[in-house]
Scaffold this motif. Structure first.
Motif, PDB file in Angstrom:
ATOM      1  N   UNK A 110       0.846  -1.208   0.000  1.00 19.04           N
ATOM      2  CA  UNK A 110       0.000   0.000   0.000  1.00 19.04           C
ATOM      3  C   UNK A 110       0.878   1.253   0.000  1.00 19.04           C
ATOM      4  N   UNK A 111       0.246   2.369  -0.255  1.00 21.52           N
ATOM      5  CA  UNK A 111       1.021   3.601  -0.343  1.00 21.52           C
ATOM      6  C   UNK A 111       0.621   4.581   0.755  1.00 21.52           C
ATOM      7  N   UNK A 112       1.608   5.292   1.290  1.00 23.13           N
ATOM      8  CA  UNK A 112       1.339   6.343   2.278  1.00 23.13           C
ATOM      9  C   UNK A 112       0.299   7.303   1.715  1.00 23.13           C
ATOM     10  N   UNK A 113       0.444   7.608   0.439  1.00 23.40           N
ATOM     11  CA  UNK A 113      -0.440   8.590  -0.185  1.00 23.40           C
ATOM     12  C   UNK A 113      -1.886   8.099  -0.229  1.00 23.40           C
ATOM     13  N   UNK A 114      -2.062   6.825  -0.600  1.00 17.78           N
ATOM     14  CA  UNK A 114      -3.434   6.322  -0.733  1.00 17.78           C
ATOM     15  C   UNK A 114      -4.077   6.075   0.632  1.00 17.78           C
ATOM     16  N   UNK A 115      -3.244   5.914   1.684  1.00 20.56           N
ATOM     17  CA  UNK A 115      -3.792   5.797   3.046  1.00 20.56           C
ATOM     18  C   UNK A 115      -4.381   7.121   3.503  1.00 20.56           C
ATOM     19  N   UNK A 116      -3.873   8.203   2.929  1.00 18.98           N
ATOM     20  CA  UNK A 116      -4.270   9.532   3.411  1.00 18.98           C
ATOM     21  C   UNK A 116      -4.747  10.400   2.252  1.00 18.98           C
ATOM     22  N   UNK A 117      -5.704   9.873   1.543  1.00 15.81           N
ATOM     23  CA  UNK A 117      -6.182  10.593   0.358  1.00 15.81           C
ATOM     24  C   UNK A 117      -7.054  11.779   0.713  1.00 15.81           C
ATOM     25  N   UNK A 118      -6.984  12.798  -0.104  1.00 17.19           N
ATOM     26  CA  UNK A 118      -7.874  13.944   0.062  1.00 17.19           C
ATOM     27  C   UNK A 118      -9.238  13.598  -0.519  1.00 17.19           C
ATOM     28  N   UNK A 119     -10.267  14.229   0.043  1.00 18.08           N
ATOM     29  CA  UNK A 119     -11.631  13.976  -0.435  1.00 18.08           C
ATOM     30  C   UNK A 119     -11.923  14.842  -1.665  1.00 18.08           C
ATOM     31  N   UNK A 120     -12.851  14.363  -2.477  1.00 14.78           N
ATOM     32  CA  UNK A 120     -13.268  15.154  -3.626  1.00 14.78           C
ATOM     33  C   UNK A 120     -13.958  16.429  -3.128  1.00 14.78           C
ATOM     34  N   UNK A 121     -13.688  17.544  -3.783  1.00 13.62           N
ATOM     35  CA  UNK A 121     -14.300  18.806  -3.358  1.00 13.62           C
ATOM     36  C   UNK A 121     -15.761  18.877  -3.814  1.00 13.62           C
ATOM     37  N   UNK A 122     -16.606  19.583  -3.059  1.00  8.87           N
ATOM     38  CA  UNK A 122     -17.979  19.811  -3.530  1.00  8.87           C
ATOM     39  C   UNK A 122     -17.955  20.820  -4.685  1.00  8.87           C
ATOM     40  N   UNK A 123     -19.092  20.974  -5.388  1.00 10.62           N
ATOM     41  CA  UNK A 123     -19.109  21.879  -6.545  1.00 10.62           C
ATOM     42  C   UNK A 123     -18.683  23.316  -6.223  1.00 10.62           C
ATOM     43  N   UNK A 124     -18.956  23.785  -4.981  1.00 11.18           N
ATOM     44  CA  UNK A 124     -18.557  25.171  -4.669  1.00 11.18           C
ATOM     45  C   UNK A 124     -17.079  25.274  -4.264  1.00 11.18           C
ATOM     46  N   UNK A 125     -16.377  24.148  -4.315  1.00 11.10           N
ATOM     47  CA  UNK A 125     -14.937  24.080  -4.022  1.00 11.10           C
ATOM     48  C   UNK A 125     -14.573  24.521  -2.605  1.00 11.10           C
ATOM     49  N   UNK A 126     -15.535  24.452  -1.687  1.00 12.11           N
ATOM     50  CA  UNK A 126     -15.194  24.791  -0.309  1.00 12.11           C
ATOM     51  C   UNK A 126     -14.413  23.613   0.300  1.00 12.11           C
ATOM     52  N   UNK A 127     -13.472  23.952   1.177  1.00 15.25           N
ATOM     53  CA  UNK A 127     -12.655  22.898   1.779  1.00 15.25           C
ATOM     54  C   UNK A 127     -13.103  22.708   3.232  1.00 15.25           C
ATOM     55  N   UNK A 128     -13.570  21.500   3.533  1.00 18.52           N
ATOM     56  CA  UNK A 128     -14.042  21.187   4.880  1.00 18.52           C
ATOM     57  C   UNK A 128     -12.838  21.167   5.838  1.00 18.52           C
ATOM     58  N   UNK A 129     -12.932  21.984   6.881  1.00 22.94           N
ATOM     59  CA  UNK A 129     -11.769  22.157   7.764  1.00 22.94           C
ATOM     60  C   UNK A 129     -11.359  20.850   8.441  1.00 22.94           C
ATOM     61  N   UNK A 130     -12.326  20.132   9.004  1.00 22.84           N
ATOM     62  CA  UNK A 130     -11.967  18.928   9.759  1.00 22.84           C
ATOM     63  C   UNK A 130     -11.319  17.880   8.852  1.00 22.84           C
ATOM     64  N   UNK A 131     -11.942  17.648   7.693  1.00 19.67           N
ATOM     65  CA  UNK A 131     -11.404  16.657   6.769  1.00 19.67           C
ATOM     66  C   UNK A 131      -9.990  17.059   6.329  1.00 19.67           C
ATOM     67  N   UNK A 132      -9.840  18.346   6.029  1.00 18.74           N
ATOM     68  CA  UNK A 132      -8.530  18.846   5.591  1.00 18.74           C
ATOM     69  C   UNK A 132      -7.479  18.623   6.677  1.00 18.74           C
ATOM     70  N   UNK A 133      -7.829  19.011   7.909  1.00 19.66           N
ATOM     71  CA  UNK A 133      -6.853  18.876   9.007  1.00 19.66           C
ATOM     72  C   UNK A 133      -6.531  17.413   9.278  1.00 19.66           C
TER      73      UNK A 133
END
Ligand code: CIS
Length: 209
Positions: free
Chosen positions: A1-24
């Motif tokens: 497995x890959x470090x990167x795929x263990x910690x993938x970013x979520x797809x952004x919603x259409x308004x491109x807002x970044x959810x703080x908790x998920x990001x952190x």
């Protein structure tokens, strides 16, 4: 497995807002990766990034319902700090963190695109230098630029870097590059969205350290 795929970013919603908790939650895994690079030269960078994340988290946990998105934090701090803003608080921490994230994005993209020094194919100097020039150099005075040149000597070999990304496992190069490309699918738009937010809110600064 890959470090990167263990910690993938979520797809952004259409308004491109970044959810703080998920990001952190996702970026919090980044600093530990520096320990796999096998050089103490990275510890100052690790602690700088850690400091940024800690600062943003400290604001978020004060009122998670108020700071659902990263933009909520910037807007609240703009109102709170007035003329001091944006060189203050989590706004400043995220301003620098996003530059580190951009550095990582350009480095990974360059590796995924197969860019290399044909005379030294196992070095990642060309990839690291490209990332540095595009993401960080303009914010660094001559002293920090010299530190970068020194840190460059501690850069891992390409094969070791790819191995570290694969959690120390021997993985075929093509598989590792495919994992990088997969990781970048959501990572790049997230970094782009944060840059766009700084531009739209007029929160970007270009002083050098
Ligand atoms: C006389 C001898 C002196 C020796 C002194 C040695 C000191 C070592 C200092 C090393 C510098 C480490 C890099 C840190 C630079 C920071 O100064 C700079 C600005 O920081 C910000 C804070 O984050 O400053 C603000 C105030 O103006 C705030 O304090 C802010 O913190 S806040 O708001 O949270 O409180 N920060 C940066 O430039 C960001 C650097 C990010 C680097 C990301 C790199 C990712 C690397 C991925 C690893 C992949 C392997 C690649 C191989 C080589 C990597 C080369 C790394 C290049 C980085 C260049 C750093 C010089």
């Amino acid at each position: 497995m890959s470090v990167l795929l263990d910690n993938q970013f979520k797809e952004l919603p259409p308004d491109k807002s970044v959810d703080t908790k998920t990001f952190l939650d996702t970026v919090s895994h980044l600093p530990a990766f520096f320990d796999c690079l096998g050089s103490k030269a990275f510890s100052a960078i690790k602690s700088d990034i850690n400091g940024n994340i800690t600062k943003i988290k400290a604001v978020y946990v004060k009122d998670p319902a108020k700071y659902v998105t990263l933009q909520d934090i910037l807007e609240a701090e703009r109102a709170e700090y007035a003329s001091e803003w944006p060189k203050v608080g989590a706004t400043l921490a995220l301003m620098w963190l996003k530059r580190g994230l951009r550095f990582i994005q350009i480095l990974l993209q360059s590796l995924a695109d197969g860019e290399k020094d044909e005379n030294n194919p196992n070095l990642i100097k060309v990839n690291v230098t490209k990332a540095y020039e595009q993401a960080l150099k303009r914010y660094h005075g001559w002293m920090v630029q010299r530190i970068f040149s020194a840190v460059l000597f501690a850069a891992p070999y390409r094969s070791n870097f790819l191995k570290a990304l694969s959690k120390g496992e021997e993985v075929k190069e093509e598989e590792c590059l495919a994992n990088i490309r997969h990781f970048l699918v959501n990572y790049t738009p997230t970094v782009d969205a944060i840059y766009e937010m700084y531009m739209n809110l007029n929160a970007e600064l270009d002083y050098t350290v």
